[in-house]
Design a protein around this motif. Structure first.
Motif, PDB file in Angstrom:
ATOM      1  N   MET A   1       0.823  -1.180   0.000  1.00  0.00           N
ATOM      2  CA  MET A   1       0.000   0.000   0.000  1.00  0.00           C
ATOM      3  C   MET A   1       0.876   1.255   0.000  1.00  0.00           C
ATOM      4  SD  MET A   1      -3.125   0.778  -0.072  1.00  0.00           S
ATOM      5  CE  MET A   1      -4.545   0.494   0.870  1.00  0.00           C
ATOM      6  N   ASN A   2       1.879   1.264   0.865  1.00  0.00           N
ATOM      7  CA  ASN A   2       2.775   2.424   0.903  1.00  0.00           C
ATOM      8  C   ASN A   2       3.542   2.572  -0.404  1.00  0.00           C
ATOM      9  OD1 ASN A   2       2.042   3.158   3.481  1.00  0.00           O
ATOM     10  ND2 ASN A   2       3.637   1.940   4.441  1.00  0.00           N
ATOM     11  N   LEU A   4       2.490   1.820  -3.417  1.00  0.00           N
ATOM     12  CA  LEU A   4       1.609   2.433  -4.418  1.00  0.00           C
ATOM     13  C   LEU A   4       1.500   3.937  -4.204  1.00  0.00           C
ATOM     14  CD1 LEU A   4      -1.314  -0.141  -4.682  1.00  0.00           C
ATOM     15  CD2 LEU A   4       0.296   0.477  -6.465  1.00  0.00           C
ATOM     16  N   THR A   5       1.394   4.345  -2.951  1.00  0.00           N
ATOM     17  CA  THR A   5       1.295   5.777  -2.643  1.00  0.00           C
ATOM     18  C   THR A   5       2.558   6.505  -3.070  1.00  0.00           C
ATOM     19  OG1 THR A   5      -0.156   5.281  -0.777  1.00  0.00           O
ATOM     20  CG2 THR A   5       0.897   7.439  -0.791  1.00  0.00           C
ATOM     21  N   LYS A   6       3.701   5.904  -2.811  1.00  0.00           N
ATOM     22  CA  LYS A   6       4.977   6.520  -3.221  1.00  0.00           C
ATOM     23  C   LYS A   6       5.072   6.636  -4.738  1.00  0.00           C
ATOM     24  CE  LYS A   6       7.615   5.058   0.806  1.00  0.00           C
ATOM     25  NZ  LYS A   6       8.696   4.196   1.297  1.00  0.00           N
ATOM     26  N   GLU A   7       4.631   5.608  -5.432  1.00  0.00           N
ATOM     27  CA  GLU A   7       4.670   5.629  -6.893  1.00  0.00           C
ATOM     28  C   GLU A   7       3.723   6.687  -7.456  1.00  0.00           C
ATOM     29  OE1 GLU A   7       6.652   4.060  -9.096  1.00  0.00           O
ATOM     30  OE2 GLU A   7       7.750   3.284  -7.370  1.00  0.00           O
ATOM     31  N   ILE A   8       2.563   6.833  -6.850  1.00  0.00           N
ATOM     32  CA  ILE A   8       1.613   7.858  -7.297  1.00  0.00           C
ATOM     33  C   ILE A   8       2.216   9.245  -7.120  1.00  0.00           C
ATOM     34  CG2 ILE A   8      -0.616   8.947  -6.807  1.00  0.00           C
ATOM     35  CD1 ILE A   8      -1.646   6.093  -6.078  1.00  0.00           C
ATOM     36  N   ARG A   9       2.802   9.489  -5.955  1.00  0.00           N
ATOM     37  CA  ARG A   9       3.433  10.794  -5.699  1.00  0.00           C
ATOM     38  C   ARG A   9       4.575  11.066  -6.673  1.00  0.00           C
ATOM     39  NH1 ARG A   9       3.613  10.426   0.818  1.00  0.00           N
ATOM     40  NH2 ARG A   9       1.438  11.000   1.167  1.00  0.00           N
ATOM     41  N   LEU A  34      -2.373   3.285 -11.203  1.00  0.00           N
ATOM     42  CA  LEU A  34      -1.923   3.136  -9.820  1.00  0.00           C
ATOM     43  C   LEU A  34      -3.059   3.418  -8.841  1.00  0.00           C
ATOM     44  CD1 LEU A  34       1.581   4.832 -10.057  1.00  0.00           C
ATOM     45  CD2 LEU A  34       1.140   2.408  -9.635  1.00  0.00           C
ATOM     46  N   CYS A  35      -3.841   4.447  -9.113  1.00  0.00           N
ATOM     47  CA  CYS A  35      -4.978   4.782  -8.243  1.00  0.00           C
ATOM     48  C   CYS A  35      -6.044   3.686  -8.279  1.00  0.00           C
ATOM     49  CB  CYS A  35      -5.579   6.126  -8.631  1.00  0.00           C
ATOM     50  SG  CYS A  35      -4.529   7.537  -8.226  1.00  0.00           S
ATOM     51  N   GLN A  38      -4.768   0.929  -6.113  1.00  0.00           N
ATOM     52  CA  GLN A  38      -4.906   1.267  -4.706  1.00  0.00           C
ATOM     53  C   GLN A  38      -6.373   1.180  -4.281  1.00  0.00           C
ATOM     54  OE1 GLN A  38      -3.657   5.228  -3.502  1.00  0.00           O
ATOM     55  NE2 GLN A  38      -2.544   4.306  -1.805  1.00  0.00           N
ATOM     56  N   PHE A  42      -8.509  -0.484  -0.957  1.00  0.00           N
ATOM     57  CA  PHE A  42      -9.463   0.260  -0.148  1.00  0.00           C
ATOM     58  C   PHE A  42     -10.838  -0.404  -0.163  1.00  0.00           C
ATOM     59  CE2 PHE A  42      -6.773   4.231  -0.907  1.00  0.00           C
ATOM     60  CZ  PHE A  42      -6.170   4.136   0.341  1.00  0.00           C
TER      61      PHE A  42
END
Length: 64
Positions: A1-2, A4-9, A34-35, A38, A42
């Motif tokens: 999960m983290n 994916l968030t890093k890749e999105i940013r 990516l979203c 993720q 969720f």
């Protein structure tokens, strides 16, 4: 999960730096994928919240 968030940013930052519309489109597709990925996590977490897991756990071996 983290991850994916890093890749999105990272993709958002890269998209903000580029001026080429074609590259921006590529980054927007990457970000969308990516979203969506993720979102799967969720949705699963949301569905899991409806289960009452306390009834399925055997508390007899927990020393309280």
């Amino acid at each position: 999960m983290n991850g994916l968030t890093k890749e999105i940013r990272s993709a958002l930052k890269a998209m903000g730096k580029t001026k080429d519309p074609h590259e921006k489109e590529i980054y927007s597709r990457i970000i969308k994928n990516l979203c969506d990925s993720q979102g799967v996590f969720f949705n699963l977490a949301s569905e899991m919240m409806y289960f009452d897991l306390d009834n399925e756990i055997d508390h007899s071996d927990v020393p309280f």
